[in-house]
Design an enzyme around this catalytic site. Structure first.
Site, mmCIF file in Angstrom:
data_model
loop_
_atom_site.group_PDB
_atom_site.id
_atom_site.type_symbol
_atom_site.label_atom_id
_atom_site.label_comp_id
_atom_site.label_asym_id
_atom_site.label_seq_id
_atom_site.Cartn_x
_atom_site.Cartn_y
_atom_site.Cartn_z
ATOM 1 N N GLU A 59 0.821 -1.210 0.000
ATOM 2 C CA GLU A 59 0.000 0.000 0.000
ATOM 3 C C GLU A 59 0.855 1.261 0.000
ATOM 4 O O GLU A 59 0.525 2.250 -0.664
ATOM 5 C CB GLU A 59 -0.941 0.004 1.206
ATOM 6 C CG GLU A 59 -2.042 -1.045 1.168
ATOM 7 C CD GLU A 59 -1.562 -2.440 1.543
ATOM 8 O OE1 GLU A 59 -2.310 -3.404 1.304
ATOM 9 O OE2 GLU A 59 -0.426 -2.569 2.073
ATOM 10 N N GLY A 312 12.738 -4.648 -0.524
ATOM 11 C CA GLY A 312 12.860 -3.468 -1.380
ATOM 12 C C GLY A 312 13.576 -3.687 -2.691
ATOM 13 O O GLY A 312 13.772 -2.736 -3.446
ATOM 14 N N LEU A 339 1.835 -5.662 -11.906
ATOM 15 C CA LEU A 339 2.401 -4.580 -12.720
ATOM 16 C C LEU A 339 3.908 -4.427 -12.542
ATOM 17 O O LEU A 339 4.567 -3.830 -13.393
ATOM 18 C CB LEU A 339 1.710 -3.260 -12.384
ATOM 19 C CG LEU A 339 0.220 -3.207 -12.708
ATOM 20 C CD1 LEU A 339 -0.369 -1.868 -12.276
ATOM 21 C CD2 LEU A 339 -0.016 -3.435 -14.193
#
Length: 444
Positions: A59, A312, A339
């Protein structure tokens, strides 16, 4: 009545909730903030606060460009982003340094949210997707704070549960209190209205994940060297995987290795704390394996599988993939970010469980940029087909990239909508924050 029942049940569960938070090391760091307590002030800050809530890493990643855009448009406002998880905190501090401050989301006890709202005194509260917290929304409504659902979506499972009586009236009261619902798709618009939201306050803005900035490409070979991969390796990246489907991915990869000795699998578990268990599972399947954290040591030389046990890096690692698989789709989780590989122009494979990303999955399938598979055998067959047909692999990757390019724009629509809500609060109605206000970064 239902609000009262909710609080009775919440109060009954509070000893268990607090015990879990104290017992888990990763939750202790933000425990005081989760309970609404803050350290003494360091530097007063009189800017009005915009509070944005994003649960975790996914998010935060989605909303970060929107926060930056809002900060650009409204430099006189102070942006605070709350998260529930540590990975979310890390993402805020990495992606929004100098733009927003981090806050651990308060527990939804009435006295906790009242204390937090009183401290922040936000002029607007926005939350990503469907984080409906009854006491928080009620307290914000009582204080006259506009509330905006950003990138809203309602999964089939959630919607089917929430629309049943008596829960329908409970959720209906919450969504009716929202100032604006910015939804991802027509399906999500219909569902939120079906729960009771005012149609005049609901807009289809699209999915802001399409507007994610492309990670900076690394020089050819640089990332492979950093990951300890041979330049000639035929790389399959399986991202955000879960228990149950990881075994299927490894079984599929074993079939691939039989035909392509240069094949290499880089698998990124959704929860990196499972890396050791995943490594053991891969080894039990007869494949050599190492972890990203061990890159550079002799332990990883010649390994057929690398476990990405760092945070990350996944979004950038997709750059090196010949073929990408996105997890949470071969088991009933609902799917993760399809995506991330698509923005690099990579063929995207995924399983049948895509309820959390249904529109994106459908667009990828319709365009030919993605392919849905259901078994380990189908996964291995599709990887082998793409390995053997460079032209088709290239076309599929181009179509995936076009899906991203053609569906951008939600970020600016969402920013425009939020700006209009802010404009409705006349500047004179924004009360100055007392000198006792604290910079929340000091509370970490």
């Amino acid at each position: 009545m239902w609000h009262l029942l909710y609080n009775v049940l919440l109060l009954a569960a509070s000893p268990v909730v607090l015990a879990i938070l104290i017992a888990k090391r990763r939750c202790r760091r933000g425990f005081p903030q989760r309970c609404g307590f803050y350290p003494p002030p360091i530097v007063p800050d009189a800017r009005p606060v915009v509070w944005i809530h994003a649960v975790s890493l996914g998010e935060v990643t989605a909303v970060a460009p929107l926060v930056k855009e809002l900060h650009r448009r409204h430099p006189g406002l102070r942006f605070v982003v709350s998260t529930v998880t540590e990975t979310g905190r890390e993402a805020v501090e990495q992606r929004l340094a100098g733009v927003a401050e981090h806050l651990y989301a308060p527990l939804d006890f009435p006295w906790v949210v009242a204390r937090t709202v009183a401290r922040l005194r936000p002029v607007l509260y926005a939350f990503v997707e469907t984080e409906l917290w009854p006491n928080l929304l009620r307290q914000l409504s009582l204080q006259g704070v506009p509330t905006v659902m950003v990138n809203g979506r309602l999964s089939t499972r959630s919607y089917n549960r929430q629309r049943r009586q008596p829960l329908r009236s409970f959720y209906g009261a919450m969504v009716r209190s929202l100032s604006l619902c910015l939804m991802q798709s027509d399906r999500d618009v219909e569902r939120i209205v079906g729960l009771g939201a005012d149609p005049k306050r609901v807009r289809r803005t699209g999915n802001i994940k399409f507007d994610q900035p492309l990670p900076v490409p690394e020089p050819s070979g640089a990332m492979r060297k950093r990951l300890g991969l041979p330049v000639e390796a035929l790389l399959v990246v399986a991202g955000s995987t879960h228990a149950g489907e990881e075994e299927m991915v490894v079984d599929a990869f074993r079939q691939v290795v039989e035909e392509h000795a240069a094949a290499h699998l880089l698998m990124a578990p959704r929860h990196v704390e499972r890396a050791e268990a995943v490594e053991a599972m891969v080894r039990s399947k007869g494949l050599s394996v190492t972890r990203r954290s061990k890159t550079g040591s002799t332990a990883g030389i010649g390994a057929q599988v690398t476990i990405l046990d760092t945070r990350g890096e996944l979004a950038a690692v997709y750059q090196e993939a010949l073929v990408a698989f996105v997890g949470g789709t071969l088991v009933p989780v609902g799917g993760h970010n399809l995506l991330e590989p698509a923005v690099w122009g990579k063929p995207v494979l995924f399983g049948p469980y895509t309820d959390h990303c249904l529109e994106i999955a459908q667009l990828l399938i319709q365009s030919g940029g993605g392919k849905q598979i259901a078994t380990a055998g189908e996964l291995s067959g599709e990887i082998l087909r793409l390995f053997g047909d460079a032209g088709n692999r290239e076309r599929m990757g181009q179509e995936a990239g076009l899906v991203v390019a053609k569906n951008q724009g939600a970020l600016h629509e969402s920013a425009d909508a939020i700006t209009s809500v802010l404009a409705m609060k006349h500047s004179s109605s924004i009360s100055p924050i007392p000198k006792g206000r604290i910079p929340l970064m000091a509370g970490r």
